[in-house]
Design an enzyme around this catalytic site. Structure first.
Site, PDB file in Angstrom:
ATOM      1  N   LYS A 117       6.486 -15.114   0.508  1.00  0.00           N
ATOM      2  CA  LYS A 117       6.591 -14.352  -0.739  1.00  0.00           C
ATOM      3  C   LYS A 117       7.780 -14.914  -1.515  1.00  0.00           C
ATOM      4  O   LYS A 117       8.817 -15.228  -0.919  1.00  0.00           O
ATOM      5  CB  LYS A 117       6.799 -12.878  -0.406  1.00  0.00           C
ATOM      6  N   SER A 150       4.571  -2.222  -0.268  1.00  0.00           N
ATOM      7  CA  SER A 150       4.186  -3.549  -0.746  1.00  0.00           C
ATOM      8  C   SER A 150       3.595  -4.503   0.282  1.00  0.00           C
ATOM      9  O   SER A 150       3.092  -5.568  -0.095  1.00  0.00           O
ATOM     10  CB  SER A 150       5.377  -4.241  -1.397  1.00  0.00           C
ATOM     11  N   SER A 191       3.525  -4.976  -4.141  1.00  0.00           N
ATOM     12  CA  SER A 191       3.954  -6.149  -4.866  1.00  0.00           C
ATOM     13  C   SER A 191       3.625  -7.468  -4.173  1.00  0.00           C
ATOM     14  O   SER A 191       3.653  -8.519  -4.810  1.00  0.00           O
ATOM     15  CB  SER A 191       5.464  -6.081  -5.103  1.00  0.00           C
TER      16      SER A 191
HETATM   17  N1  GLN Z   1       4.674  -0.004  -5.465  1.00  0.00           N
HETATM   18  C1  GLN Z   1       5.984   0.426  -5.102  1.00  0.00           C
HETATM   19  C2  GLN Z   1       6.940   0.175  -6.243  1.00  0.00           C
HETATM   20  O1  GLN Z   1       6.490  -0.224  -7.252  1.00  0.00           O
HETATM   21  C3  GLN Z   1       6.433  -0.269  -3.867  1.00  0.00           C
HETATM   22  C4  GLN Z   1       6.886  -1.642  -4.092  1.00  0.00           C
HETATM   23  C5  GLN Z   1       7.398  -2.303  -2.852  1.00  0.00           C
HETATM   24  O2  GLN Z   1       7.149  -1.849  -1.736  1.00  0.00           O
HETATM   25  N2  GLN Z   1       8.146  -3.371  -3.050  1.00  0.00           N
HETATM   26  O3  GLN Z   1       8.114   0.362  -6.159  1.00  0.00           O
END
Ligand code: GLN
Length: 482
Positions: free
Chosen positions: A75, A174, A150
């Site tokens: 990532k 995410s 994400s």
């Molecule tokens: N979707 C969640 C957010 O927007 C989690 C994102 C994540 O786990 N990095 O914060």
């Protein structure tokens, strides 16, 4: 070849039926070919890095290093020495880290080969990968739909078998949500298991690195190599080192699986609901005892998270000021203008929204009303889990309330935030959790979440592994990529 497990690939390499460059070239070719449709990857290496190859060839001589020569993507928030690390943001568009994140160097030590960096929502904020400054990622199961976020690039890359393994991170869902939406397996370990050194920070008390792959066994092998105590991360646990071994038992007898019945009853998507019920039934048939449980404060998790995570992000992202780090505007009449313009140009909409919410929540007069209150809710949720884990070994729950949604379907922030209702509670409690594919509804994957006691990754991986011994969903892949 693209359906082989890590253990099978490792065997072929050791038996000399296949060389490391031969194995990697299959994946380099697929990565290049399929990235045009999916946009899952931001930077694909031209070829195997000679230093990595040398390390892999050496690792191959060590029987215990199953990952020698296995390709992967990182990532794009893991710092990779000499290779651009953008975090999905214009702010870091040209940032070339002078060092490797601990996760990256640990996996290099095992002989893994870096194919590419994976696309992601900017600074890991989002659930659809539409917030990347470098274009959204398309779900390989249906290119008109999102892969989740994400870590959507990592999930789409594994789903299309552009690589067998991808690193990812999870702050509020995410790893699990994109894993579910793309039909792969992924684990977010306990907070403190995997070093955060060299992982660009979003919300430091929640961020945790993990892995996505085809199967639970593959995830266990990679997690064992990634984790361990790291003195460079003050939140790394002293006993973080851990080793996954294949379980000797072939069933789930004696394992108590808790089910939050309110969560399943509350699912509006009938397909996701029925798939979840069926998967839990499979666990029962395999010998697990299923027990109804309740998490009375979990419904407050999303609200608490959207105070805590933005608060931490506003503090973490203050370092991107155009002076020490990040994009610098050319319009810099004075210092104030330099800050304002650099940050205005460098950050995208969602990141700015979070910084503003977080700064406000931390400001004097509001701190007690919002931040402190959210922290108290966080504690109550953690206590709910503690109580439940006096009764059960593992919790089974939905991952996402629905299958992959259409691109641009959730344009308003708040409906997107609701995508994480089932993933955020375990994040607030710092617990290990995974997602595995259990079904497909109208050709789109559905995942099941397994949550474990703190530092008990073994139990959730074991349940997932047993499930994958009697089901085939983890082998399913989108027709166009076969
Ligand atoms: N979707 C969640 C957010 O927007 C989690 C994102 C994540 O786990 N990095 O914060």
């Amino acid at each position: 070849m693209i359906q082989l497990s890590i253990r099978e690939m490792a065997q072929l390499l050791r038996d000399k039926q296949l060389s490391i460059p031969e194995l990697c070239s299959i994946y380099f070719d697929r990565a290049r070919a399929f990235n045009q449709q999916t946009n899952a990857l931001l930077k694909i290496n031209c070829d195997i890095d000679p230093a990595e190859l040398l390390q892999a060839e050496e690792a191959l001589l060590d029987e215990s290093k199953l990952l020698a020569g296995i390709p992967l993507v990182h990532k794009d928030l893991f710092c990779t020495q000499g290779m651009v690390t953008t975090c999905g943001s214009r702010m870091l568009e040209n940032f070339v880290p002078p060092y490797d994140a601990t996760v990256v160097s640990n996996l290099k030590d095992q002989g893994m080969i870096t194919v590419a960096k994976a696309n992601m929502d900017e600074f890991a904020m989002g659930s659809s990968n539409e917030h990347s400054a470098f274009g959204s990622v398309q779900n390989p199961w249906d290119l008109t739909r999102v892969p989740g976020g994400s870590s959507g690039g990592s999930a789409a890359a594994v789903a299309a078998r552009m690589v067998p393994v991808a690193t990812a991170t999870d702050t509020g869902g995410s790893i699990r949500q994109p894993t579910a939406l793309c039909g792969v397996t992924g684990i977010k370990p306990s907070y403190g298991r995997v070093s955060r050194y060299g992982m660009v920070a979003f919300a430091s008390s929640l961020d945790q690195g993990g892995v996505m792959a085809r199967t639970a066994d593959d995830c266990g092998i990679v997690l064992s190599a990634m984790c361990g105590h790291d003195h460079k991360d003050s939140t790394s646990h002293p006993d973080a080192a851990w080793q996954w071994n294949l379980p000797t038992l072939k069933n789930l007898k004696g394992i108590k699986v808790g089910v939050v019945i309110d969560w399943i009853d509350g699912l509006n998507d009938e397909g996701v609901k029925q798939s979840t019920i069926k998967a839990i039934d499979t666990l029962r048939q395999q010998g697990a005892e299923i027990i109804d449980v309740a998490l009375p404060h979990a419904h407050l998790a999303v609200s608490a998270y959207y105070v805590i995570a933005p608060a931490e992000c506003s503090s973490n992202l203050s370092r991107f000021d155009g002076v020490r780090y990040g994009h610098r505007s050319i319009d810099t009449a004075d210092l104030e203008t330099l800050y304002v313009n650099s940050r205005s140009e460098g950050f995208g909409e969602e990141v700015k929204r979070r910084i503003m919410v977080g700064t406000w929540a931390l400001s004097s007069g509001y701190y007690d009303a919002y931040y402190l209150k959210a922290q108290k809710i966080r504690r109550l949720i953690a206590e709910d889990f503690n109580k439940v884990f006096e009764q059960v070994d593992v919790l089974a729950a939905p991952v996402s309330p629905e299958v992959a949604f259409k691109q641009e379907e959730k344009a308003d922030g708040v409906s997107m935030y609701q995508a994480d209702v089932f993933t955020i509670p375990a994040s607030l409690a710092g617990l290990p959790c995974l997602s595995m594919p259990i079904q497909s509804v109208h050709g789109l994957p559905v995942g099941l979440q397994l949550i474990g006691r703190y530092f008990d990754e073994r139990s959730i991986l074991n349940v997932a592994h047993q499930f994958q011994q009697v089901t085939e969903w983890h082998k399913a892949m989108p027709e166009a990529y076969k």
